[in-house]
Every structure is written in structure tokens, then in C-alpha cells.
Design a protein around this motif. Structure first.
Motif, PDB file in Angstrom:
ATOM      1  N   ALA A 296     -26.609   4.827  47.019  1.00 27.04           N
ATOM      2  CA  ALA A 296     -27.839   4.213  46.513  1.00 27.04           C
ATOM      3  C   ALA A 296     -28.514   3.382  47.586  1.00 27.04           C
ATOM      4  CB  ALA A 296     -27.535   3.339  45.301  1.00 27.04           C
ATOM      5  N   ALA A 297     -29.837   3.437  47.591  1.00 31.67           N
ATOM      6  CA  ALA A 297     -30.614   2.478  48.363  1.00 31.67           C
ATOM      7  C   ALA A 297     -30.433   1.092  47.757  1.00 31.67           C
ATOM      8  CB  ALA A 297     -32.091   2.876  48.335  1.00 31.67           C
ATOM      9  N   ASP A 298     -30.819   0.077  48.489  1.00 28.56           N
ATOM     10  CA  ASP A 298     -30.736  -1.286  47.951  1.00 28.56           C
ATOM     11  C   ASP A 298     -31.552  -1.415  46.669  1.00 28.56           C
ATOM     12  OD1 ASP A 298     -29.244  -1.808  50.191  1.00 28.56           O
ATOM     13  OD2 ASP A 298     -30.845  -2.863  51.263  1.00 28.56           O
ATOM     14  N   GLU A 299     -32.566  -0.558  46.517  1.00 26.86           N
ATOM     15  CA  GLU A 299     -33.405  -0.574  45.315  1.00 26.86           C
ATOM     16  C   GLU A 299     -32.741   0.148  44.151  1.00 26.86           C
ATOM     17  OE1 GLU A 299     -35.717  -1.287  48.912  1.00 26.86           O
ATOM     18  OE2 GLU A 299     -34.369   0.359  48.344  1.00 26.86           O
ATOM     19  N   GLY A 300     -31.593   0.777  44.388  1.00 24.52           N
ATOM     20  CA  GLY A 300     -30.835   1.419  43.320  1.00 24.52           C
ATOM     21  C   GLY A 300     -31.007   2.913  43.202  1.00 24.52           C
TER      22      GLY A 300
ATOM     23  N   ALA B 295     -34.439  10.274  42.499  1.00 26.54           N
ATOM     24  CA  ALA B 295     -35.016   9.710  41.278  1.00 26.54           C
ATOM     25  C   ALA B 295     -36.398   9.204  41.667  1.00 26.54           C
ATOM     26  CB  ALA B 295     -34.157   8.572  40.720  1.00 26.54           C
ATOM     27  N   PRO B 296     -37.371   9.238  40.758  1.00 25.85           N
ATOM     28  CA  PRO B 296     -38.720   8.803  41.128  1.00 25.85           C
ATOM     29  C   PRO B 296     -38.745   7.367  41.641  1.00 25.85           C
ATOM     30  CG  PRO B 296     -38.739   9.942  39.020  1.00 25.85           C
ATOM     31  CD  PRO B 296     -37.301   9.721  39.374  1.00 25.85           C
ATOM     32  N   HIS B 297     -39.480   7.160  42.735  1.00 22.63           N
ATOM     33  CA  HIS B 297     -39.561   5.819  43.329  1.00 22.63           C
ATOM     34  C   HIS B 297     -40.807   5.749  44.198  1.00 22.63           C
ATOM     35  CE1 HIS B 297     -38.205   1.994  44.934  1.00 22.63           C
ATOM     36  NE2 HIS B 297     -38.391   2.451  46.156  1.00 22.63           N
ATOM     37  N   GLU B 298     -41.518   4.662  44.115  1.00 19.08           N
ATOM     38  CA  GLU B 298     -42.679   4.437  44.959  1.00 19.08           C
ATOM     39  C   GLU B 298     -42.480   3.166  45.768  1.00 19.08           C
ATOM     40  OE1 GLU B 298     -45.344   6.416  45.173  1.00 19.08           O
ATOM     41  OE2 GLU B 298     -44.730   7.810  43.584  1.00 19.08           O
ATOM     42  N   GLY B 299     -42.663   3.261  47.081  1.00 17.49           N
ATOM     43  CA  GLY B 299     -42.612   2.068  47.898  1.00 17.49           C
ATOM     44  C   GLY B 299     -41.436   2.005  48.836  1.00 17.49           C
ATOM     45  N   PRO B 300     -41.113   0.806  49.325  1.00 15.03           N
ATOM     46  CA  PRO B 300     -40.079   0.634  50.338  1.00 15.03           C
ATOM     47  C   PRO B 300     -38.705   1.118  49.884  1.00 15.03           C
ATOM     48  CG  PRO B 300     -41.393  -1.354  50.126  1.00 15.03           C
ATOM     49  CD  PRO B 300     -41.769  -0.469  48.981  1.00 15.03           C
ATOM     50  N   VAL B 301     -37.945   1.615  50.863  1.00 11.15           N
ATOM     51  CA  VAL B 301     -36.560   2.026  50.644  1.00 11.15           C
ATOM     52  C   VAL B 301     -35.711   1.318  51.692  1.00 11.15           C
ATOM     53  CG1 VAL B 301     -34.931   3.946  50.655  1.00 11.15           C
ATOM     54  CG2 VAL B 301     -37.229   4.278  49.721  1.00 11.15           C
ATOM     55  N   SER B 302     -34.673   0.626  51.234  1.00  9.12           N
ATOM     56  CA  SER B 302     -33.790  -0.115  52.141  1.00  9.12           C
ATOM     57  C   SER B 302     -32.348   0.335  51.931  1.00  9.12           C
ATOM     58  CB  SER B 302     -33.889  -1.622  51.882  1.00  9.12           C
ATOM     59  OG  SER B 302     -35.224  -2.077  52.052  1.00  9.12           O
TER      60      SER B 302
ATOM     61  N   LEU C 161     -28.312  -1.173  53.207  1.00 16.86           N
ATOM     62  CA  LEU C 161     -27.491  -2.161  53.916  1.00 16.86           C
ATOM     63  C   LEU C 161     -28.344  -3.297  54.470  1.00 16.86           C
ATOM     64  CD1 LEU C 161     -25.016   0.231  55.784  1.00 16.86           C
ATOM     65  CD2 LEU C 161     -24.742  -0.847  53.547  1.00 16.86           C
ATOM     66  N   GLY C 162     -29.383  -3.665  53.679  1.00 17.94           N
ATOM     67  CA  GLY C 162     -30.194  -4.820  54.015  1.00 17.94           C
ATOM     68  C   GLY C 162     -31.323  -4.568  54.991  1.00 17.94           C
ATOM     69  N   THR C 163     -31.491  -3.315  55.446  1.00 18.75           N
ATOM     70  CA  THR C 163     -32.554  -2.986  56.397  1.00 18.75           C
ATOM     71  C   THR C 163     -33.504  -1.974  55.766  1.00 18.75           C
ATOM     72  OG1 THR C 163     -31.148  -3.376  58.328  1.00 18.75           O
ATOM     73  CG2 THR C 163     -33.062  -1.966  58.659  1.00 18.75           C
ATOM     74  N   ARG C 164     -34.786  -2.203  55.933  1.00 21.09           N
ATOM     75  CA  ARG C 164     -35.758  -1.234  55.424  1.00 21.09           C
ATOM     76  C   ARG C 164     -35.668   0.040  56.251  1.00 21.09           C
ATOM     77  NH1 ARG C 164     -42.202  -2.043  53.979  1.00 21.09           N
ATOM     78  NH2 ARG C 164     -42.668   0.181  53.718  1.00 21.09           N
ATOM     79  N   VAL C 165     -35.399   1.177  55.584  1.00 24.71           N
ATOM     80  CA  VAL C 165     -35.203   2.435  56.299  1.00 24.71           C
ATOM     81  C   VAL C 165     -36.352   3.412  56.097  1.00 24.71           C
ATOM     82  CG1 VAL C 165     -32.689   2.244  56.288  1.00 24.71           C
ATOM     83  CG2 VAL C 165     -33.848   3.426  54.388  1.00 24.71           C
ATOM     84  N   GLY C 166     -37.281   3.107  55.193  1.00 23.04           N
ATOM     85  CA  GLY C 166     -38.391   4.024  54.983  1.00 23.04           C
ATOM     86  C   GLY C 166     -39.220   3.657  53.777  1.00 23.04           C
ATOM     87  N   ALA C 167     -40.051   4.615  53.360  1.00 21.63           N
ATOM     88  CA  ALA C 167     -40.900   4.431  52.195  1.00 21.63           C
ATOM     89  C   ALA C 167     -40.966   5.740  51.435  1.00 21.63           C
ATOM     90  CB  ALA C 167     -42.300   3.981  52.606  1.00 21.63           C
ATOM     91  N   ALA C 168     -40.923   5.661  50.102  1.00 21.56           N
ATOM     92  CA  ALA C 168     -40.921   6.838  49.251  1.00 21.56           C
ATOM     93  C   ALA C 168     -42.236   6.981  48.509  1.00 21.56           C
ATOM     94  CB  ALA C 168     -39.771   6.762  48.249  1.00 21.56           C
ATOM     95  N   THR C 169     -42.658   8.226  48.386  1.00 17.44           N
ATOM     96  CA  THR C 169     -43.783   8.584  47.533  1.00 17.44           C
ATOM     97  C   THR C 169     -43.279   9.651  46.577  1.00 17.44           C
ATOM     98  OG1 THR C 169     -45.367   8.134  49.291  1.00 17.44           O
ATOM     99  CG2 THR C 169     -46.144   9.456  47.431  1.00 17.44           C
TER     100      THR C 169
ATOM    101  N   ASP D 159     -40.250  12.062  47.916  1.00 16.79           N
ATOM    102  CA  ASP D 159     -40.278  12.296  49.361  1.00 16.79           C
ATOM    103  C   ASP D 159     -40.266  10.969  50.114  1.00 16.79           C
ATOM    104  OD1 ASP D 159     -40.560  14.960  48.662  1.00 16.79           O
ATOM    105  OD2 ASP D 159     -42.740  14.946  48.899  1.00 16.79           O
ATOM    106  N   THR D 160     -39.458  10.904  51.169  1.00 15.91           N
ATOM    107  CA  THR D 160     -39.273   9.658  51.915  1.00 15.91           C
ATOM    108  C   THR D 160     -39.509   9.888  53.401  1.00 15.91           C
ATOM    109  OG1 THR D 160     -37.630   8.915  50.302  1.00 15.91           O
ATOM    110  CG2 THR D 160     -37.670   7.783  52.413  1.00 15.91           C
ATOM    111  N   THR D 161     -40.267   8.997  54.009  1.00 16.37           N
ATOM    112  CA  THR D 161     -40.444   8.995  55.457  1.00 16.37           C
ATOM    113  C   THR D 161     -39.564   7.905  56.046  1.00 16.37           C
ATOM    114  OG1 THR D 161     -42.731   9.745  55.223  1.00 16.37           O
ATOM    115  CG2 THR D 161     -42.112   8.756  57.330  1.00 16.37           C
ATOM    116  N   TRP D 162     -38.677   8.285  56.968  1.00 14.74           N
ATOM    117  CA  TRP D 162     -37.758   7.296  57.548  1.00 14.74           C
ATOM    118  C   TRP D 162     -38.459   6.449  58.602  1.00 14.74           C
ATOM    119  CZ3 TRP D 162     -34.431   7.448  54.052  1.00 14.74           C
ATOM    120  CH2 TRP D 162     -33.689   8.576  53.685  1.00 14.74           C
ATOM    121  N   ASN D 163     -38.069   5.190  58.663  1.00 17.20           N
ATOM    122  CA  ASN D 163     -38.490   4.303  59.747  1.00 17.20           C
ATOM    123  C   ASN D 163     -37.639   4.556  60.987  1.00 17.20           C
ATOM    124  OD1 ASN D 163     -40.217   3.165  57.902  1.00 17.20           O
ATOM    125  ND2 ASN D 163     -39.158   1.200  57.776  1.00 17.20           N
TER     126      ASN D 163
END
Length: 276
Positions: free
Chosen positions: A177-181, A198-205, A207-215, A218-222
Motif C-alpha cells: 500500500a501507498a501511504d494513502e492506503g 484502486a481509484p485514487h486522485e492526487g499524490p502517491v507516497s 515510506l514517507g516520500t512522495r513517489v508520484g501522482a495518480a489520475t 494511472d500513476t506517473t512516478w517522480n
């Protein structure tokens, strides 16, 4: 979007929609299914249209050829890769029937286990082209399992280690799981895109670090780096599983970790190693 029924997906212990460098996986338009043995049980029912043998990128750990199997499902055409065909045009297959033996393909990394690649096309589309498959919806629930970055090495390969953590579930599919669950999927960050299961909009983190953003999913990694016991890794190989589960850490240039060793993974901002 084409739905793959849960009764089909659950025949396979593990799957991934995004863990690949190839464009078909960038937006979840193909799924990799991992059977229990090297036999390839068909994920679709229909008539075999054609089989083709193609050349692979040269890899010392893989064969020289891969194979394409096309199946007329009626409403759609299935496009299946990484299986040496045991079927011929005109044969009828049902879900679960053997398509042949899976091959060790030069189209995937050394740390990737043998699997069935499935994409689906409209009958009017060119099924021989690598791109053009429709988005897939897998009709199964995936539970996100929190992870603190630690684990014991339970399996090693030349370019990966498999950890025993986090603990999974005895029932149903689970993923880290991402930090957002939300459950994560894909090569983080060594493949350019990933996903959330699972559907999610916005930041994805993680282990405490932001790793990307989901639309949607679909997720784009940082640009982030994965480090295991102060050793730079290529990334994390993320997937959904209902049996053999645990974090897989990838080192495309090799590693010195051994079974039984305790590992702590951290993620930090920094230039990533991109493999596709």
C-alpha cells in the motif's frame, strides 16, 4: 474498458497491470498473469486465429524467440505473448485449457518471472501491432498492505531479492500500500509509469516520500531513489498476489545480498534509474 472476470483472474496466484516498460502496460491496457507452473492456462475462451514466432531483444538469460497467440473471443480478439504455442489455428480453447509452455523472453528483465501477457483488441483493429489494446478492468478486489520498508531475504536472483514483508492475507489479492492506503503496481521508479489498483486522485507516497501522482489508476512516478541497506537499488517491483507475496527489490547491475539477511528499504528524492 474490457472486464476480465474475477473467476478468471483468481486462477492465477499473481498479476500486474503496470509492471513493464512497454507502452501496452502504461495505462493498464495489458495484464501479466503468473500461473503456478510453467504451463500456460488460457485466460480466455475462443478459437485460435493465428500463432506467430518473433525475435526477442538479445539477452543472455533468455531465448532468441517469443510467440504471439491470437484468440477470437467473439466480441473481442485476445493477444497473448510469452507462450510457445501448443495450439494451432482453428483449435477451440476454454478458460484454463493449456496454450503451451511459457518461454523465458528477452522482452522482460532478468528479475521477472515467466508469465502470460494478455491484451484485448476490437475485431477491426490490427492485432499484430504491439500497441492498440483496450484498457483492462480486473474484477477482483486488491487490499493494500502497509509496509515499513523492512524484511528478510527469502529468495535471491542475479538481479533481485524477494523479502518476506509485509505480511499478506490468506484470502484474496494483496499489494503493497501507498501511504494513502491504495495498493500499488508497477516498477517504482525504473519504469516510467505505474498504477494504483484502486481509484485514487492526487499524490502517491511510500515510506514517507512522495513517489508520484495518480489520475484514476494511472500513476506517473517522480524522480526518486530506492536504497536497501545503503545500497542503491534500481527500484521496487510491485504487483498483486494471493500467495507468494513480499517486496521484490531490483538491482539490474547485481547485488551481494543473501537469503536470511535483514534489509531496510528507504526511498529518497533524487535522479532515478530508468529502464524503459
Amino acid at each position: 474498458m474490457v472486464t476480465l472476470p474475477g473467476s478468471v483472474v483468481s486462477r492465477y496466484p499473481r498479476f500486474s497491470l503496470y509492471n513493464s516498460p512497454y507502452p501496452a502496460h502504461d495505462t493498464g491496457c495489458a495484464v501479466d498473469l503468473y500461473p503456478e507452473t510453467n504451463d500456460a492456462p488460457s485466460p480466455v475462451a475462443g478459437e485460435i486465429i493465428d500463432t506467430r514466432t518473433v525475435s526477442c531483444p538479445p539477452k543472455p538469460y533468455a531465448g532468441e524467440h517469443d510467440h504471439l497467440i491470437l484468440v477470437d473471443m467473439g466480441e473481442y480478439v485476445a493477444r497473448i505473448l510469452h507462450v510457445d504455442p501448443g495450439v494451432e489455428p482453428g483449435d477451440r480453447v476454454e478458460v484454463g485449457d493449456s496454450l503451451g509452455e511459457m518461454v523465458r523472453s528477452g522482452f522482460f528483465g532478468q528479475w521477472v518471472d515467466n508469465h502470460i501477457h494478455l491484451g484485448v483488441r476490437e475485431p477491426t483493429q490490427n492485432a499484430y501491432r504491439a500497441s492498440g489494446s483496450l484498457p483492462l478492468h480486473l474484477d477482483v478486489a486488491v487490499t493494500g498492505i502497509p509496509w515499513d520498508g523492512t524484511g528478510t531475504v527469502v529468495e535471491t536472483g542475479p538481479t533481485h531479492v524477494q523479502l518476506d514483508g509485509p505480511e499478506g492475507s490468506e484470502r484474496g489479492f494483496v499489494a503493497i500500500a501507498a501511504d494513502e492506503g491504495v495498493p500499488l503496481d508497477g516498477g517504482l521508479p525504473h519504469y516510467t509509469g505505474g498504477g494504483v489498483l484502486a481509484p485514487h486522485e492526487g499524490p502517491v507516497s511510500l515510506l514517507g516520500t512522495r513517489v508520484g501522482a495518480a489520475t484514476g489508476r494511472d500513476t506517473t512516478w517522480n524522480d526518486v531513489q530506492v536504497v536497501a541497506n545503503r545500497t542503491r537499488a534500481t527500484g521496487l517491483s510491485l504487483f498483486a498476489s494471493r500467495e507468494k507475496f513480499g517486496a521484490k527489490v531490483v538491482f539490474h547491475e547485481g547485488h551481494t545480498f543473501e537469503e536470511g539477511e535483514e534489509i531496510e528499504v528507504v526511498i529518497r528524492e533524487g535522479e532515478r534509474l530508468v529502464l524503459g
